[in-house]
Design an enzyme around this catalytic site. Structure first.
Site, short mmCIF file in Angstrom:
data_model
loop_
_atom_site.label_atom_id
_atom_site.label_comp_id
_atom_site.label_asym_id
_atom_site.label_seq_id
_atom_site.Cartn_x
_atom_site.Cartn_y
_atom_site.Cartn_z
N TRP A 105 -6.75 -0.11 -11.72
CA TRP A 105 -5.35 -0.13 -11.15
C TRP A 105 -4.72 -1.43 -11.65
CZ3 TRP A 105 -4.23 4.48 -9.46
CH2 TRP A 105 -5.25 5.24 -8.95
N ASP A 175 -1.57 -5.92 -4.96
CA ASP A 175 -1.68 -4.99 -4.68
C ASP A 175 -3.00 -4.88 -3.88
OD1 ASP A 175 -2.71 -2.26 -4.37
OD2 ASP A 175 -2.93 -1.69 -6.51
N LYS A 199 -5.87 4.59 2.71
CA LYS A 199 -7.31 4.08 2.99
C LYS A 199 -7.22 3.61 4.43
CE LYS A 199 -6.73 3.57 -1.78
NZ LYS A 199 -7.52 4.68 -2.34
N1 PMP Z 1 -4.05 0.40 -6.31
C1 PMP Z 1 -5.37 0.70 -5.80
C2 PMP Z 1 -6.23 -0.56 -5.48
C3 PMP Z 1 -5.67 1.92 -5.42
O1 PMP Z 1 -6.72 2.15 -5.06
C4 PMP Z 1 -5.09 3.04 -5.76
C5 PMP Z 1 -5.26 4.46 -5.41
N2 PMP Z 1 -6.59 4.83 -5.04
C6 PMP Z 1 -3.62 2.87 -6.14
C7 PMP Z 1 -3.16 1.74 -6.45
C8 PMP Z 1 -2.64 4.02 -6.44
O2 PMP Z 1 -2.19 4.33 -5.12
P1 PMP Z 1 -1.33 5.66 -5.05
O3 PMP Z 1 -2.28 6.97 -5.32
O4 PMP Z 1 -0.70 5.54 -3.64
O5 PMP Z 1 -0.07 5.74 -5.90
#
Ligand code: PMP
Length: 363
Positions: A105, A175, A199
């Site tokens: 991520w 994030d 989550k």
């Molecule tokens: N950052 C992290 C740490 C994540 O775990 C995720 C999704 N699992 C995201 C960003 C992306 O999130 P989204 O699917 O809401 O765009």
């Protein structure tokens, strides 16, 4: 409340919600008390929804003790859109931002920021297969950086920052998608925190953004309206139609958290749940944790078995035993137990028991 058909859901997200929350949402689905319509049917400009969104915001402010001078926004486009909105709003074209890279991520965040401006990687643990978090001393931070970005918890690799990076006067951006409100959060250390809701907060469809007021001055007027933080601040997250149901359910989750005793209380529960699982993983050497001690996530617990064959069997038999979603992400392999706030401790106990039995018969 019928719980007979519910299994233990270890999914990384969308993830398990508190049973009380689901029950209340079901109870009121046909008609919100005093409203006579479903939450799925009411206008986002109606008084009942206004009360819902305001209560959600004030619970967030209360739970995290958010100081004056921060805005709380409910946006769409997922945490993934924040990978773009953060640099588009905060990174001047001739500027540079520092990114701490601790997993997939963070890498995606870097990729999007590079489309906008300069990025320096302040640290990366890629060569260690992202099995650890860099120490403060390993961060090579640029005092002139527009901001420092990091991922507080790495959903895929199962690592989590046990500290907030010290970045001097440079704005810190996090994030926090996969560990938001899993424990106390000192918002005053951050210029911006964002988190996908699916989550620890709500069903999918919404991203929480907490942004310090001075950051808004950076937004270039040329940005598309929907991508400007200022738009959403000025319109209190109601510039366009928000995901009404997701915000409603988030409101119920926040009330559940408050009732539980807030972030300190859930912090203790999360530590206890994670300790049980890591304790079992470390017990004999049959299971191996992916994350190094000191870097281990309390939310996403990643571990391997002696062979891929055994891992496949483990996943299959666990599912059959009512323990679902344990197969790890393909980039790490092995198993991943996601045990967010709402994941019941009894499910952790059930997994520990299953692991012991599996080792006894296959080890
Ligand atoms: N950052 C992290 C740490 C994540 O775990 C995720 C999704 N699992 C995201 C960003 C992306 O999130 P989204 O699917 O809401 O765009």
């Amino acid at each position: 409340m019928t719980t007979t058909n519910r299994i233990y859901n270890f999914s990384a997200g969308p993830a398990v919600l508190p049973l009380e929350v689901l029950a209340e949402a079901r109870e009121n689905l046909l008609s919100l008390p005093g409203v006579g319509m479903s939450i799925l049917e009411i206008s986002h400009r109606s008084k009942p929804f206004d009360e819902i969104i305001q209560a959600a915001e004030s619970d967030i402010r209360r739970l995290a003790g958010i100081p004056e001078g921060y805005h709380v926004l409910f946006l769409q486009g997922g945490a993934s859109l924040q990978f773009s909105m953060v640099p588009m709003n905060l990174l001047p074209q001739d500027g540079s931002a520092d990114y701490i890279v601790t997993g997939s991520w963070s890498q995606k965040a870097v990729k999007e920021a590079r489309r906008v401006g300069g990025v320096k990687v302040a640290a990366t643990t890629e060569k260690d297969d992202f099995n650890r978090i860099p120490a403060q001393q390993e961060l090579s931070l640029d005092p002139e950086a527009a901001y420092v970005h990091y991922t507080t918890n790495n959903t895929i690799f199962g690592t989590e920052f046990a500290y907030v990076p010290q970045v001097g006067t440079v704005p810190l951006v996090a994030d926090a998608s996969s560990d938001i409100f899993s424990g106390p959060l000192d918002v005053s250390k951050f210029a911006l925190v964002y988190a996908g809701a699916q989550k620890n907060l709500a069903p999918a469809g919404m991203t929480l953004v907490i942004i310090r007021d001075d950051m808004l001055k950076r937004t270039p007027a040329s940005l598309p309206t929907m991508l400007q933080y200022t738009t959403h601040v000025e319109n209190t997250s109601l510039y366009n139609t928000p995901p009404v149901f997701t915000i409603y359910v988030m409101g119920l989750v926040l009330k559940w958290l408050v009732k539980l005793g807030g972030l300190e209380a859930i912090d203790r529960v999360n530590t206890r749940k994670a300790d049980k699982l890591y304790g079992e993983i470390d017990r004999t050497g049959f299971y191996r944790a992916h994350a190094q001690p000191g870097s281990r996530s309390r939310m996403n617990i990643t571990f391997r078995l002696p062979s891929e064959e055994l891992e496949k069997t483990f996943a299959r038999e666990a599912t059959a035993a009512g323990l679902d979603g344990l197969k790890g992400h393909r980039s790490v392999g092995g198993m991943r137990a996601s045990v967010y706030n709402a994941f019941p401790e009894a499910g952790v106990d059930a997994l520990v028991q299953f692991m012991q039995e599996f080792e006894r018969t296959r080890g």
